[in-house]
Scaffold this motif. Structure first.
Motif, short mmCIF file in Angstrom:
data_model
loop_
_atom_site.label_atom_id
_atom_site.label_comp_id
_atom_site.label_asym_id
_atom_site.label_seq_id
_atom_site.Cartn_x
_atom_site.Cartn_y
_atom_site.Cartn_z
N GLU A 53 -0.88 6.63 -3.02
CA GLU A 53 0.65 6.32 -3.96
C GLU A 53 1.56 6.95 -3.36
N PRO A 54 2.97 6.26 -3.54
CA PRO A 54 4.17 7.05 -3.03
C PRO A 54 4.73 7.93 -3.83
N GLY A 55 5.09 9.00 -3.45
CA GLY A 55 5.59 10.14 -4.18
C GLY A 55 7.22 10.35 -3.74
N PHE A 56 7.74 11.21 -4.54
CA PHE A 56 9.25 11.64 -3.87
C PHE A 56 9.53 11.63 -2.72
N GLY A 57 10.59 11.20 -2.28
CA GLY A 57 10.98 11.25 -0.81
C GLY A 57 9.97 10.21 0.05
N GLY A 58 9.17 9.37 -0.55
CA GLY A 58 8.33 8.55 0.17
C GLY A 58 7.14 9.07 0.75
N ARG A 59 6.80 10.35 0.34
CA ARG A 59 5.61 11.27 0.74
C ARG A 59 4.56 10.47 0.12
N LEU A 60 3.36 10.38 0.89
CA LEU A 60 2.11 9.88 0.61
C LEU A 60 1.36 10.71 -0.23
N HIS A 61 0.95 10.12 -1.45
CA HIS A 61 -0.21 11.17 -2.41
C HIS A 61 -1.34 10.54 -2.07
N ASP A 290 4.47 0.99 -2.09
CA ASP A 290 3.35 1.00 -2.51
C ASP A 290 2.43 -0.07 -2.04
N GLN A 291 3.15 -1.24 -2.13
CA GLN A 291 2.36 -2.35 -1.52
C GLN A 291 1.78 -2.24 -0.23
N GLY A 292 2.61 -1.54 0.62
CA GLY A 292 2.21 -1.42 2.18
C GLY A 292 1.33 -0.33 2.23
N LEU A 293 1.34 0.76 1.31
CA LEU A 293 0.17 1.73 1.41
C LEU A 293 -1.04 1.05 0.93
N ARG A 294 -1.41 0.24 -0.02
CA ARG A 294 -2.69 -0.53 -0.49
C ARG A 294 -3.04 -1.28 0.87
N LEU A 295 -2.28 -1.91 1.44
CA LEU A 295 -2.54 -2.53 2.65
C LEU A 295 -3.23 -1.66 4.03
N VAL A 296 -2.53 -0.49 3.80
CA VAL A 296 -3.12 0.57 4.99
C VAL A 296 -4.38 1.16 4.48
N HIS A 297 -4.67 1.11 3.06
CA HIS A 297 -5.99 1.67 2.62
C HIS A 297 -7.06 0.64 2.90
N ARG A 298 -6.60 -0.70 2.63
CA ARG A 298 -7.60 -1.58 2.47
C ARG A 298 -7.73 -2.53 3.85
N ALA A 299 -6.85 -1.87 4.99
CA ALA A 299 -7.13 -2.74 6.19
C ALA A 299 -8.45 -2.76 6.90
N LYS A 300 -8.96 -4.00 7.54
CA LYS A 300 -10.11 -4.13 7.97
C LYS A 300 -10.21 -3.48 9.42
N SER A 301 -8.94 -3.78 10.06
CA SER A 301 -9.06 -3.28 11.63
C SER A 301 -7.98 -2.21 11.96
N ARG A 302 -8.15 -1.75 13.09
CA ARG A 302 -7.41 -0.67 13.51
C ARG A 302 -5.77 -1.22 13.47
N ALA A 303 -5.68 -2.50 14.10
CA ALA A 303 -4.44 -3.09 14.32
C ALA A 303 -3.86 -3.55 13.21
N ASP A 304 -4.51 -4.04 12.16
CA ASP A 304 -3.73 -4.08 10.85
C ASP A 304 -3.17 -3.00 10.17
N ARG A 305 -4.13 -1.90 10.20
CA ARG A 305 -3.73 -0.67 9.80
C ARG A 305 -2.47 -0.07 10.17
N ALA A 306 -2.22 -0.25 11.83
CA ALA A 306 -1.28 0.12 12.41
C ALA A 306 0.05 -0.78 11.99
N ALA A 307 -0.14 -2.01 12.01
CA ALA A 307 0.94 -2.95 11.45
C ALA A 307 1.64 -2.50 10.04
N ALA A 308 0.55 -2.19 9.12
CA ALA A 308 1.15 -1.66 7.86
C ALA A 308 1.84 -0.65 7.86
N ARG A 309 1.02 0.44 8.73
CA ARG A 309 1.90 1.85 8.84
C ARG A 309 3.17 1.68 9.05
N ASP A 310 3.47 0.66 10.35
CA ASP A 310 4.86 0.58 10.75
C ASP A 310 5.73 0.01 9.67
#
Length: 631
Positions: A53-61, A290-310
């Motif tokens: 989940e996102p915290g203050f300053g966009g930090r990842l919790h 928050d929506q993007g972080l959930r995509l990162v957490h649930r991504a099935k492939s490394r490519a999907d995870r990298a895109a969500a992180r960007d």
């Protein structure tokens, strides 16, 4: 003073201390089994990432829960602790973070690396960090740079290159915001307001040092000063923040949200940002993160995870820019900015100049830590008591070479100290018999008890019955000759004493049976091993505080039981020979203090022998034999 030589030496000593801290933490992790580390409460195993989940300053919790469900084992993780996340014991850390909260079934960690690729299972280890040392080193580096104007004058006075003075004034005494200030508090505040450019407020235990500091800051704000108020610990900063809010000042409390106590969360910078008018826009960005972080957490492939992180990375940049504009406005609009001494290295402070820097508990702060806020102000007031605990130093070499000597202590020892130092002399905490030894030994008998506390007892509290213990303010239980010998603890150099633990348990039980609330009682000891032993015996009593002397500095309880632990034929007294530690232990109690110790062992040290003689004359004296608590 040769400034360049001073800076070089301080940097050398800080490097020694940094290395000692990191080495000690790593040695503990490598030399103990996982079971021992978990038992000590410094490691948690088999955790899974339940959510991000996102915290203050966009930090990842990261929300970490036991992989098999249920509750976490008993541990010592709490808000503000720095932790490392590892896949296993022998693998390097894949990330670090700060504990935001710790509950029975989960730990929430603010990650330092937003892109850390967390595995399915991981372990959490408490660690030492060099972030603080980097800030201290940077402050010393800035001190070595020649400055001009009033800021240069403050540095010259603090380094002893020119004398301190009191500003000449013909103005009448100020109108006090707090009409209850005693004469010594008024004099200390008036002197601090005239400090040119430095003043010291020396506050022995219970003398209302924080009350005096709040009055000083109110007076400074009233005359138009912008104030930076600091202390070495988050607890001390929060205490000061709470009092300043009650005084009606506009304050901003800087620092990691995880390290701010709930009582002052409303004035924490992060919370004020949440309440800002621009919050709707911030909420929208956070929702996308928050929506993007959930995509990162649930991504099935490394490519999907990298895109969500960007995508998340870009949204975080936008969020930081928005929050940066809001935070700058909040800091500029505050009358008082609060932070820890090292937290004053924050860019929000570094970019601004203050009229006055106030450092509370300055006698517990490393000198380099004090320089961080002092380099951002034209004038300074240090408050503290160099007769209580100094800063904790891991490196014996650094301590012996002078790192343990604080700026407050150094200034108080100067020939011109009487010019800019004022001591508070009326204490508002202790029964006069509890304070007597400390007042004579450390403060030349100048401290006296206020009438309201001079004779108060536990029996004056509602619901407390009269017993031998509740009707006495000061008791000494002597274990000499009882066979209650000390033992080696698990920690290097730590000690425990099972016989004393049994006595303490019986004494606490007696206080509870007499109606003293558990939350009004503290059990203190100098040794961590004894703390663990006492918690094993008494840990199921809700509200009862059991800890080391350090943990209760700056606080008080109605009743305190002190276990001195040391009992040996050699007369070795260890920590007890550090009288400043003992001064803290024996001045936390308001109405009742019981000391449990071996007079025969204590008598081998001249100062401790003096304490025993004082207790034999002025305390209710009992041999442990009389209590029948032999283990």
């Amino acid at each position: 003073m040769d400034r360049a030589a001073f800076v070089r030496e301080q940097r050398r000593l800080l490097a020694l201390e940094r290395d000692a801290e990191i080495e000690a933490a790593e040695r503990l992790r490598c030399s103990r089994s996982d079971a021992e580390l978990v038992a000590r409460g410094v490691t948690l195993l088999r955790l899974e990432v339940a959510d991000l989940e996102p915290g203050f300053g966009g930090r990842l919790h990261a929300v970490l829960r036991p992989s098999r469900g249920g509750e976490l084992p008993s541990h010592r993780f709490g808000p503000g602790d720095v932790v490392a996340l590892r896949p296993s014991r022998d693998e390097p850390a894949i990330g670090t973070g700060v504990v935001v909260r710790a509950r029975r079934d989960h730990v929430l960690v603010a990650l330092d690396d937003d892109d850390a690729d967390l595995p399915g299972l991981l372990r959490l280890d408490r660690i030492a960090t060099d972030v603080t040392f980097r800030r201290l080193d940077a402050a010393l580096g800035a001190l070595g740079v020649e400055r001009k104007g009033e800021a240069a004058r403050l540095g010259e006075v603090l380094l002893g290159d020119r004398p301190a003075e009191l500003a000449r004034t013909t103005a009448a005494a100020p109108t006090w915001f707090d009409a209850t200030l005693d004469a010594s508090q008024q004099e200390a505040v008036a002197t601090a307001l005239r400090g040119d450019p430095i003043a010291l407020i020396h506050g022995p235990p219970g003398t209302g040092k924080t009350t005096a500091i709040v009055e000083l800051i109110c007076q400074a704000v009233a005359r138009g000063d912008r104030v930076l108020a600091c202390a070495p610990s988050n607890v001390a900063v929060d205490n000061l923040a709470e009092r300043l809010v009650l005084a009606g000042l506009r304050v901003v409390r800087l620092g990691h949200p995880a390290r701010v106590q709930p009582a002052v969360r409303d004035v924490a910078l992060a919370e004020q940002v949440l309440q800002a008018p621009e919050q709707k826009l911030l909420r929208d960005v956070r929702r996308e993160i928050d929506q993007g972080l959930r995509l990162v957490h649930r991504a099935k492939s490394r490519a999907d995870r990298a895109a969500a992180r960007d995508q998340v990375r870009g949204l975080r940049r936008e969020l930081r820019q928005l929050e940066g504009a809001i935070t700058a406005g909040l800091v500029d609009g505050a009358e008082v900015v609060l932070a820890t001494t090292t937290g004053a290295a924050d860019a929000l402070v570094a970019e601004r100049e203050f009229d006055l820097a106030v450092v509370d508990e300055a006698a517990q702060a490393l000198e380099a830590a004090c320089w961080i806020p002092l380099l951002r102000a034209r004038r300074a007031v240090l408050a503290g008591d160099h007769r209580q605990l100094p800063p904790t130093i891991q490196s014996a070499e650094a301590a012996a070479a002078g790192l343990a000597r604080t700026l407050f202590e150094r200034l108080a020892a100067r020939p011109d100290a009487a010019t800019f130092t004022r001591m508070l002399t009326r204490q508002y905490r202790m029964h006069e018999r509890i304070m007597a030894w400390s007042a004579q030994r450390f403060y030349d008998g100048r401290v006296t008890a206020a009438p309201a506390v001079a004779t108060h007892l536990l029996t004056d509290l509602p619901g407390v019955t009269t017993t031998e213990w509740t009707s006495e303010p000061l008791c000494f239980v002597d274990t000499a000759g009882c066979g209650h010998d000390e033992s080696e603890g698990l920690d290097d150099g730590s000690k425990s004493n099972a016989g004393e633990a049994a006595l303490v348990a019986r004494l606490v039980a007696g206080l509870l049976e007499a109606g003293v609330p558990a939350a009004a009682i503290a059990v203190l000891t100098p040794y961590n091993a004894q703390v663990q032993l006492l918690r094993d015996r008494l840990g199921d009593i809700d509200g009862l505080e059991i800890g080391t002397v350090d943990g209760l500095q700056g606080r008080e309880k109605e009743a305190v039981v002190v276990s001195l632990v040391r009992s040996n034929e050699q007369g070795a007294t260890g920590f007890l020979a550090e009288l400043r530690r003992l001064n803290v232990a024996l001045t936390r109690a308001r109405r009742h203090l019981t000391i449990v110790g071996d007079s025969a062992t204590l008598a081998h040290d001249a100062d401790l022998c003096g304490l025993v003689e004082h207790l034999q004359q002025h305390a209710c004296y009992r041999s442990a034999f009389e209590l029948g608590a032999a283990d």
